[in-house]
Design an enzyme around this catalytic site. Structure first.
Site, short mmCIF file in Angstrom:
data_model
loop_
_atom_site.label_atom_id
_atom_site.label_comp_id
_atom_site.label_asym_id
_atom_site.label_seq_id
_atom_site.Cartn_x
_atom_site.Cartn_y
_atom_site.Cartn_z
N PHE A 289 1.11 -48.55 33.96
CA PHE A 289 0.25 -49.51 33.29
C PHE A 289 -1.07 -48.83 32.93
O PHE A 289 -1.46 -47.84 33.54
CB PHE A 289 0.02 -50.74 34.18
CG PHE A 289 -0.80 -51.78 33.48
CD1 PHE A 289 -0.30 -52.41 32.35
CD2 PHE A 289 -2.08 -52.10 33.90
CE1 PHE A 289 -1.06 -53.36 31.67
CE2 PHE A 289 -2.84 -53.04 33.23
CZ PHE A 289 -2.33 -53.67 32.11
N ASP A 290 -1.78 -49.36 31.91
CA ASP A 290 -2.97 -48.66 31.41
C ASP A 290 -4.07 -48.46 32.45
O ASP A 290 -4.71 -47.41 32.48
CB ASP A 290 -3.51 -49.29 30.12
CG ASP A 290 -3.87 -50.75 30.27
OD1 ASP A 290 -3.18 -51.45 31.03
OD2 ASP A 290 -4.83 -51.21 29.64
#
Ligand code: F0G
Length: 458
Positions: A124-125
């Site tokens: 995930f970012d």
């Protein structure tokens, strides 16, 4: 007549939302520099920006709020949450944090050093951001099928074991502090990881002596997909499946704003005390004392209750059926979406939707802005803006997929809202050939730029 499916809850409290005109929205999105994060929520009719912290708490969660113990040290709320985490996940030790990225910050402060490699399925970012902030590298080992939205594969969140083993065997063990498995894998479309894959990753990590942590924001949705899709799990309860999943991990980071259905909160779970002790130092520094770490007592109470509600089959069936209801409407019309449908969102394949926009003009962002103008629906870009620039070269990273995510908050919208969203997107689809211009960046931050970026029409 066969009885139709119906939601496993009824509604006790409501909140008004406002419609607007197309003229309003054209003006507002321009004032917001074409960044949907810049819109105030009263300018949005249906908000599908995220499922994070946007769910509706239950009557039982609200009543737990009243029972919160706000003692600085040793609050009963801390122990209530400790018992719930042990009961649901099996982890003996935990640190409360204010949300998921805070859990990442604390854990990675203890584990990750400059130059390290952190393999996993598409990180995930914020996870990737916290890895790269430490000048380490997130290595994506997701199976190739995940990057083709049209391929039907039941577990597109799976790690490719050959890709993973290549990383593990060609680097010194000291350079790989942990493997991170994201369940479900948000960035590849809310796609689940199979139990078989979790088990295989565990076996491989044991062979190389490396720890495995699960990024567990949507662990319950992952368990639902295992029950529905994986052989041998149909008759197991969600909680039995969850227990088995976590038995293959050394620990977990949790953004409780998703599957624990609270508006704010998170934690780190640990199997062994040494890991807990190492991370504790950073929790006290960044989050708060060990028995609250960024949360009020009442929030820990609501979270504990949410862990139980979030792992009920009827709740999960209601939620995931609603996501699929949207997906099916779009798919039936021919709108290109990631298939099979994810747990928390429908991901629209923007490259296929808007073939006339070059990748340098932020295809998925262009689509998200068009959908907002069409119906006041706020989706979110999961594409080049989110992928940031390469921290070393400063060059834009172009991910294989340009997606617009329509993220469904938990227990918030009815299927009439979903019908409205589908109609708005279908209208955009009907006029897609007339959409020929995207955007250029006029201002951006060096990391996690999508939150604050300013854009101008090309
Ligand atoms: N891991 C995953 C898989 C996530 O989806 C998120 C957040 C986080 C970690 C970070 O948690 O927001 O509590 O700090 N995802 C949200 C989203 C923001 O919209 O998908 P957080």
């Amino acid at each position: 007549m066969e009885l139709p499916f119906a939601e496993s809850f009824k509604i006790k409290m409501v909140e008004s939302i406002k419609r607007s005109t197309r003229q309003n929205r054209i003006k507002w999105i321009e004032e917001a520099k074409n960044n949907l994060f810049n819109l105030s929520s009263d300018k949005v009719f249906i908000d599908l920006l995220t499922d994070s912290g946007t769910g509706a708490m239950s009557d039982k969660q609200w009543s737990e709020m009243m029972l919160g113990d706000e003692s600085y040290a040793g609050a009963s709320s801390f122990f209530k949450l400790k018992n719930a985490i042990k009961d649901i996940t099996g982890f003996d030790y935990y640190l409360p944090t204010h949300q998921g990225r805070a859990a990442e910050n604390v854990l990675f402060s203890a584990k990750i050093k400059e130059g390290n490699l952190v393999p996993g399925n598409t990180h995930f970012d914020t996870t990737k951001g916290h890895i790269e902030f430490r000048k380490a590298y997130a290595i994506d080992c997701t199976i190739d099928e995940a990057f083709d939205t049209a391929i039907d594969h039941p577990f597109k969140g799976n790690l490719d074991l050959i890709k993973l083993e290549n990383v593990l065997k060609s680097n010194p063990k000291e350079n790989i502090p942990l493997i991170i498995v994201t369940i479900t894998c948000n960035s590849s479309g809310g796609q689940p990881v199979s139990m078989e894959n979790l088990k295989a990753v565990r076996q491989m990590s044991d062979k190389y002596g490396i720890q495995v942590f699960f990024d567990s924001a949507r662990f319950a949705e992952n368990a639902y997909f295992i029950k529905i899709r994986e052989k041998g799990y149909a008759h197991k309860s969600i909680r039995e499946i969850v227990k088995e999943m976590f038995s293959y991990a050394d620990g977990m980071t949790m953004s409780a704003k998703k599957d624990a259905i609270v508006n704010m909160g998170g934690f780190i779970g640990f199997r062994n005390k040494d890991d807990y002790d190492d991370a504790s130092v950073f929790n006290i520094m960044f989050e708060g004392y060990l028995s609250y770490g960024g949360m009020s007592g009442r929030d820990m109470n609501a979270l504990a209750q949410g862990l139980y509600e979030g792992t009920e089959f009827d709740y999960l069936e209601t939620r995931i059926s609603q996501v699929a209801y949207l997906g099916q409407k779009l798919k039936d019309y021919g709108v290109p979406v990631q298939y099979p449908f994810g747990g928390h969102a429908i991901f629209v394949d923007a490259k296929k939707f808007l073939p006339n926009i070059p990748k340098e003009e932020y295809i998925a962002q262009t689509l998200a802005v068009e959908l907002y103008i069409e119906g006041g629906v706020r989706g979110v870009e999961i594409g080049t803006l989110l992928a940031d620039r390469d921290p070393e070269t400063g060059i834009n990273r172009y991910p294989e997929l340009e997606l617009m995510r329509l993220t469904i908050p938990r227990r918030v919208y009815t299927n009439n809202h979903i019908d409205y969203v589908a109609a708005a997107l279908i209208n955009v689809y009907d006029r897609r050939n007339g959409i020929t211009k995207g955007f250029k960046i006029t201002k951006e931050a060096p990391i996690l730029r999508h939150f604050t970026v300013s854009l101008e029409r090309v």
